[in-house]
Design a protein around this motif. Sequence first.
Motif, PDB file in Angstrom:
ATOM      1  N   ALA A  11      60.450  17.817  49.430  1.00  0.00           N
ATOM      2  CA  ALA A  11      60.859  16.447  49.564  1.00  0.00           C
ATOM      3  C   ALA A  11      59.605  14.629  49.029  1.00  0.00           C
ATOM      4  CB  ALA A  11      61.570  16.263  51.016  1.00  0.00           C
ATOM      5  N   ALA A  12      58.368  15.096  49.594  1.00  0.00           N
ATOM      6  CA  ALA A  12      57.876  13.918  49.314  1.00  0.00           C
ATOM      7  C   ALA A  12      57.536  13.746  47.889  1.00  0.00           C
ATOM      8  CB  ALA A  12      56.482  14.101  50.500  1.00  0.00           C
ATOM      9  N   LYS A  13      57.157  15.154  47.774  1.00  0.00           N
ATOM     10  CA  LYS A  13      56.387  15.355  45.968  1.00  0.00           C
ATOM     11  C   LYS A  13      58.360  14.593  45.514  1.00  0.00           C
ATOM     12  CE  LYS A  13      54.354  18.267  43.179  1.00  0.00           C
ATOM     13  NZ  LYS A  13      53.246  19.675  42.722  1.00  0.00           N
ATOM     14  N   MET A  14      58.740  15.287  45.403  1.00  0.00           N
ATOM     15  CA  MET A  14      60.363  14.813  45.236  1.00  0.00           C
ATOM     16  C   MET A  14      59.699  13.177  44.839  1.00  0.00           C
ATOM     17  SD  MET A  14      61.447  17.771  42.836  1.00  0.00           S
ATOM     18  CE  MET A  14      63.575  17.267  42.674  1.00  0.00           C
ATOM     19  N   LEU A  15      60.425  12.544  46.079  1.00  0.00           N
ATOM     20  CA  LEU A  15      60.514  11.465  45.930  1.00  0.00           C
ATOM     21  C   LEU A  15      58.877  10.651  44.793  1.00  0.00           C
ATOM     22  CD1 LEU A  15      61.778   8.919  47.212  1.00  0.00           C
ATOM     23  CD2 LEU A  15      60.560   9.250  49.085  1.00  0.00           C
ATOM     24  N   LEU A  16      58.130  11.182  45.065  1.00  0.00           N
ATOM     25  CA  LEU A  16      56.784  10.404  44.787  1.00  0.00           C
ATOM     26  C   LEU A  16      57.162  10.611  43.325  1.00  0.00           C
ATOM     27  CD1 LEU A  16      54.657  11.043  47.926  1.00  0.00           C
ATOM     28  CD2 LEU A  16      55.768   9.041  47.290  1.00  0.00           C
ATOM     29  N   LYS A  17      57.353  11.688  42.824  1.00  0.00           N
ATOM     30  CA  LYS A  17      56.510  12.000  41.616  1.00  0.00           C
ATOM     31  C   LYS A  17      57.041  11.259  40.905  1.00  0.00           C
ATOM     32  CE  LYS A  17      60.314  15.482  40.348  1.00  0.00           C
ATOM     33  NZ  LYS A  17      60.201  17.462  39.986  1.00  0.00           N
ATOM     34  N   LYS A  18      58.358  10.234  41.501  1.00  0.00           N
ATOM     35  CA  LYS A  18      59.165   9.566  40.693  1.00  0.00           C
ATOM     36  C   LYS A  18      58.085   7.173  40.402  1.00  0.00           C
ATOM     37  CE  LYS A  18      63.909  11.208  40.946  1.00  0.00           C
ATOM     38  NZ  LYS A  18      65.183  10.780  40.987  1.00  0.00           N
ATOM     39  N   GLN A  19      57.175   7.733  41.396  1.00  0.00           N
ATOM     40  CA  GLN A  19      56.936   6.401  41.908  1.00  0.00           C
ATOM     41  C   GLN A  19      54.983   6.532  41.122  1.00  0.00           C
ATOM     42  OE1 GLN A  19      58.509   4.455  42.536  1.00  0.00           O
ATOM     43  NE2 GLN A  19      60.292   5.807  43.292  1.00  0.00           N
ATOM     44  N   ALA A  20      53.978   8.076  40.724  1.00  0.00           N
ATOM     45  CA  ALA A  20      53.198   8.034  41.250  1.00  0.00           C
ATOM     46  C   ALA A  20      53.071   8.874  39.677  1.00  0.00           C
ATOM     47  CB  ALA A  20      52.130   8.486  41.517  1.00  0.00           C
ATOM     48  N   HIS A  21      51.329   8.425  38.976  1.00  0.00           N
ATOM     49  CA  HIS A  21      51.376   9.351  37.748  1.00  0.00           C
ATOM     50  C   HIS A  21      50.986  11.415  37.989  1.00  0.00           C
ATOM     51  CE1 HIS A  21      51.569   6.318  34.862  1.00  0.00           C
ATOM     52  NE2 HIS A  21      50.463   5.471  35.554  1.00  0.00           N
ATOM     53  N   HIS A  22      50.861  11.219  39.451  1.00  0.00           N
ATOM     54  CA  HIS A  22      50.338  12.484  39.937  1.00  0.00           C
ATOM     55  C   HIS A  22      50.122  12.816  41.209  1.00  0.00           C
ATOM     56  CE1 HIS A  22      48.391  16.537  39.493  1.00  0.00           C
ATOM     57  NE2 HIS A  22      47.618  15.986  39.505  1.00  0.00           N
ATOM     58  N   VAL A  23      50.549  13.867  41.965  1.00  0.00           N
ATOM     59  CA  VAL A  23      51.340  14.040  43.044  1.00  0.00           C
ATOM     60  C   VAL A  23      50.817  15.547  43.805  1.00  0.00           C
ATOM     61  CG1 VAL A  23      52.613  14.207  44.487  1.00  0.00           C
ATOM     62  CG2 VAL A  23      53.003  11.796  43.750  1.00  0.00           C
ATOM     63  N   ILE A  24      50.308  15.531  44.738  1.00  0.00           N
ATOM     64  CA  ILE A  24      49.064  17.006  45.164  1.00  0.00           C
ATOM     65  C   ILE A  24      49.535  16.826  46.366  1.00  0.00           C
ATOM     66  CG2 ILE A  24      47.073  18.059  45.328  1.00  0.00           C
ATOM     67  CD1 ILE A  24      45.874  16.539  42.983  1.00  0.00           C
ATOM     68  N   ILE A  25      49.998  17.893  46.556  1.00  0.00           N
ATOM     69  CA  ILE A  25      50.302  18.204  48.182  1.00  0.00           C
ATOM     70  C   ILE A  25      49.937  19.633  48.918  1.00  0.00           C
ATOM     71  CG2 ILE A  25      52.406  17.696  48.017  1.00  0.00           C
ATOM     72  CD1 ILE A  25      53.939  20.211  47.511  1.00  0.00           C
ATOM     73  N   GLU A  26      49.244  20.234  50.125  1.00  0.00           N
ATOM     74  CA  GLU A  26      48.575  20.624  50.263  1.00  0.00           C
ATOM     75  C   GLU A  26      48.681  20.686  52.111  1.00  0.00           C
ATOM     76  OE1 GLU A  26      46.525  23.798  51.413  1.00  0.00           O
ATOM     77  OE2 GLU A  26      46.364  22.412  49.266  1.00  0.00           O
ATOM     78  N   LYS A  27      49.606  22.138  52.388  1.00  0.00           N
ATOM     79  CA  LYS A  27      49.586  22.241  53.739  1.00  0.00           C
ATOM     80  C   LYS A  27      48.139  22.288  54.553  1.00  0.00           C
ATOM     81  CE  LYS A  27      52.732  26.060  55.157  1.00  0.00           C
ATOM     82  NZ  LYS A  27      52.759  26.435  54.538  1.00  0.00           N
ATOM     83  N   ASN A  28      46.853  23.462  53.908  1.00  0.00           N
ATOM     84  CA  ASN A  28      46.430  23.309  55.110  1.00  0.00           C
ATOM     85  C   ASN A  28      44.501  22.764  54.316  1.00  0.00           C
ATOM     86  OD1 ASN A  28      43.696  24.925  55.960  1.00  0.00           O
ATOM     87  ND2 ASN A  28      43.813  26.217  54.646  1.00  0.00           N
ATOM     88  N   PRO A  29      44.961  21.473  56.166  1.00  0.00           N
ATOM     89  CA  PRO A  29      43.412  20.306  56.142  1.00  0.00           C
ATOM     90  C   PRO A  29      42.282  20.754  55.031  1.00  0.00           C
ATOM     91  CG  PRO A  29      44.351  21.163  58.072  1.00  0.00           C
ATOM     92  CD  PRO A  29      45.616  21.845  57.349  1.00  0.00           C
ATOM     93  N   LYS A  30      42.408  21.970  56.147  1.00  0.00           N
ATOM     94  CA  LYS A  30      40.884  22.676  55.296  1.00  0.00           C
ATOM     95  C   LYS A  30      40.364  22.641  54.117  1.00  0.00           C
ATOM     96  CE  LYS A  30      40.107  25.216  59.658  1.00  0.00           C
ATOM     97  NZ  LYS A  30      40.167  27.256  60.184  1.00  0.00           N
ATOM     98  N   LYS A  31      41.409  22.500  53.183  1.00  0.00           N
ATOM     99  CA  LYS A  31      41.037  22.197  51.737  1.00  0.00           C
ATOM    100  C   LYS A  31      40.625  20.583  51.480  1.00  0.00           C
ATOM    101  CE  LYS A  31      43.773  26.018  49.804  1.00  0.00           C
ATOM    102  NZ  LYS A  31      44.799  26.904  49.123  1.00  0.00           N
ATOM    103  N   ILE A  32      40.799  20.014  52.273  1.00  0.00           N
ATOM    104  CA  ILE A  32      40.251  18.548  52.359  1.00  0.00           C
ATOM    105  C   ILE A  32      39.523  18.230  52.081  1.00  0.00           C
ATOM    106  CG2 ILE A  32      39.928  16.196  53.809  1.00  0.00           C
ATOM    107  CD1 ILE A  32      42.395  16.207  54.937  1.00  0.00           C
ATOM    108  N   PRO A  33      38.283  18.304  51.997  1.00  0.00           N
ATOM    109  CA  PRO A  33      37.003  18.791  51.739  1.00  0.00           C
ATOM    110  C   PRO A  33      36.659  18.962  49.535  1.00  0.00           C
ATOM    111  CG  PRO A  33      36.487  19.369  53.234  1.00  0.00           C
ATOM    112  CD  PRO A  33      38.125  19.759  53.069  1.00  0.00           C
ATOM    113  N   PHE A  34      37.328  20.721  49.634  1.00  0.00           N
ATOM    114  CA  PHE A  34      37.395  20.457  48.466  1.00  0.00           C
ATOM    115  C   PHE A  34      38.285  20.150  47.466  1.00  0.00           C
ATOM    116  CE2 PHE A  34      40.129  22.897  44.895  1.00  0.00           C
ATOM    117  CZ  PHE A  34      39.073  23.209  44.208  1.00  0.00           C
ATOM    118  N   LEU A  35      39.100  19.219  47.776  1.00  0.00           N
ATOM    119  CA  LEU A  35      40.214  18.515  46.970  1.00  0.00           C
ATOM    120  C   LEU A  35      39.387  17.062  45.982  1.00  0.00           C
ATOM    121  CD1 LEU A  35      43.509  19.131  48.639  1.00  0.00           C
ATOM    122  CD2 LEU A  35      43.465  19.398  46.766  1.00  0.00           C
TER     123      LEU A  35
END
Length: 447
Positions: A11-35
């Motif tokens: 839902a957030a991505k659908m809303l924000l993709k009109k406002q930003a050039h690029h939106v990345i979503i992630e469920k697993n916080p352990k991937k934060i260092p990689f991102l």
Amino acid sequence: MIDDDEDVLLAAKMLLKKQAHHVIIEKNPKKIPFLLNNDSYDVILLDMNFSKDITSGKEGFYWLEQILAHDPTAVVILITAFGDVEMAVRALKQGATDFILKPWQNEKLIATIATAIRLKQSYNQVDKLKKAKEMLEEQISKPFADIIGDSGSIKEVFALIDKVAKTDANVLILGENGTGKELIARAIHQRSLRKDNSFVSVDMGAITETLFESELFGHKKGAFTDAREDRPGRFELANDGTLFLDEIGNLSMSLQSKLLSALQARVVTRVGANQAIPVNIRLICATNMPLHKMVQEGTFRQDLLYRINTVEIRVPPLGERVEDIPLLAQHYLAYYAKKYHKLVNTIASEALDRLKRYAWPGNIRELQHAIERAVIMTDSATLQESDFLLSRSLTSGPANNTLNLDEVERTAIAKALQMHNGNISKAADELGLTRASLYRRMEKYGL
């Protein structure tokens, strides 16, 4: 955006993709260092609770700490369905930029993100200005900012500077080592429409193959072993200003290709990042090497030469502007007398005559060093001919037939420098020395 609820993410991505050039979503916080290692982000939206039946926000605070440890300027907005005033205050104290409760109002979320983006832009601008200030201070510390001379040959250079400065044309400055090519580049910048922005100088001969992209295009923290922080490259620092690439003839063919790609596209990508950054620069290059001949020999790309030399300026060697030697000598005398607190204010006519007869294989830089040494060593208010250690083999007059080993070595070094127009690398090869050994001997003999 990092959240364990997939519906919220979509839902957030659908809303924000009109406002930003690029939106990345992630469920697993352990991937934060990689991102974080893979890219940079204007705003990070971080959920505070990722385990079922946990509402304390500990996980969110933990990952907030990890993000800020990686990038202290990261802009993080914490989001939760179980927040209160106390938790919001704690979030701000620990470095969060803002705090949003679920379910959010779309307008409020967009407004909060817009404010956060402006904050991030200000952080980026401050970082860029800080780096530019450091480079500017380094440049200002260089002793001479003006071109000294009144000869016909240098006046021709002045005329070219005036013609080309107000344009954005790429300029190639050709000339022997020590003729003042960088001063010419600075003069062009100071008379250009970009004079209020940065002048960024890069010695291409001093950049190794492995550090080329990092120095010119920048890098992200962790991109390689010594990359301890995000760093803009010289192209970014020169944005809206002038980029001066000195000794461009020393680039290998592979590095020439990388440089050409950046110049053609007018974008750079930091090492370790995926995002291309547009740059707007005025390009000035310089070299003491015969680029047109190198194109014929296949050691310099013809398309790169076309790209960098819309206008060529040849800087005459000091031997072609002998009438400027007294002006230059007096200029350096005044500077070094003040620097070393010496009461030296004149140069004897016999000494000036000898300076005018000398060949100056190292050009203005050699004259500068000769004056500096003479000022340091003299005990008189007037520099005499004996204060200058100049090779007699490079001065018109009687030949020097000494068999003194130091004099023989000094003469050989001076001849090699003259033969190769002051090119240290070629002179060192001619003499069978390393560059470092040649520099030590030049310093020893005052060359």
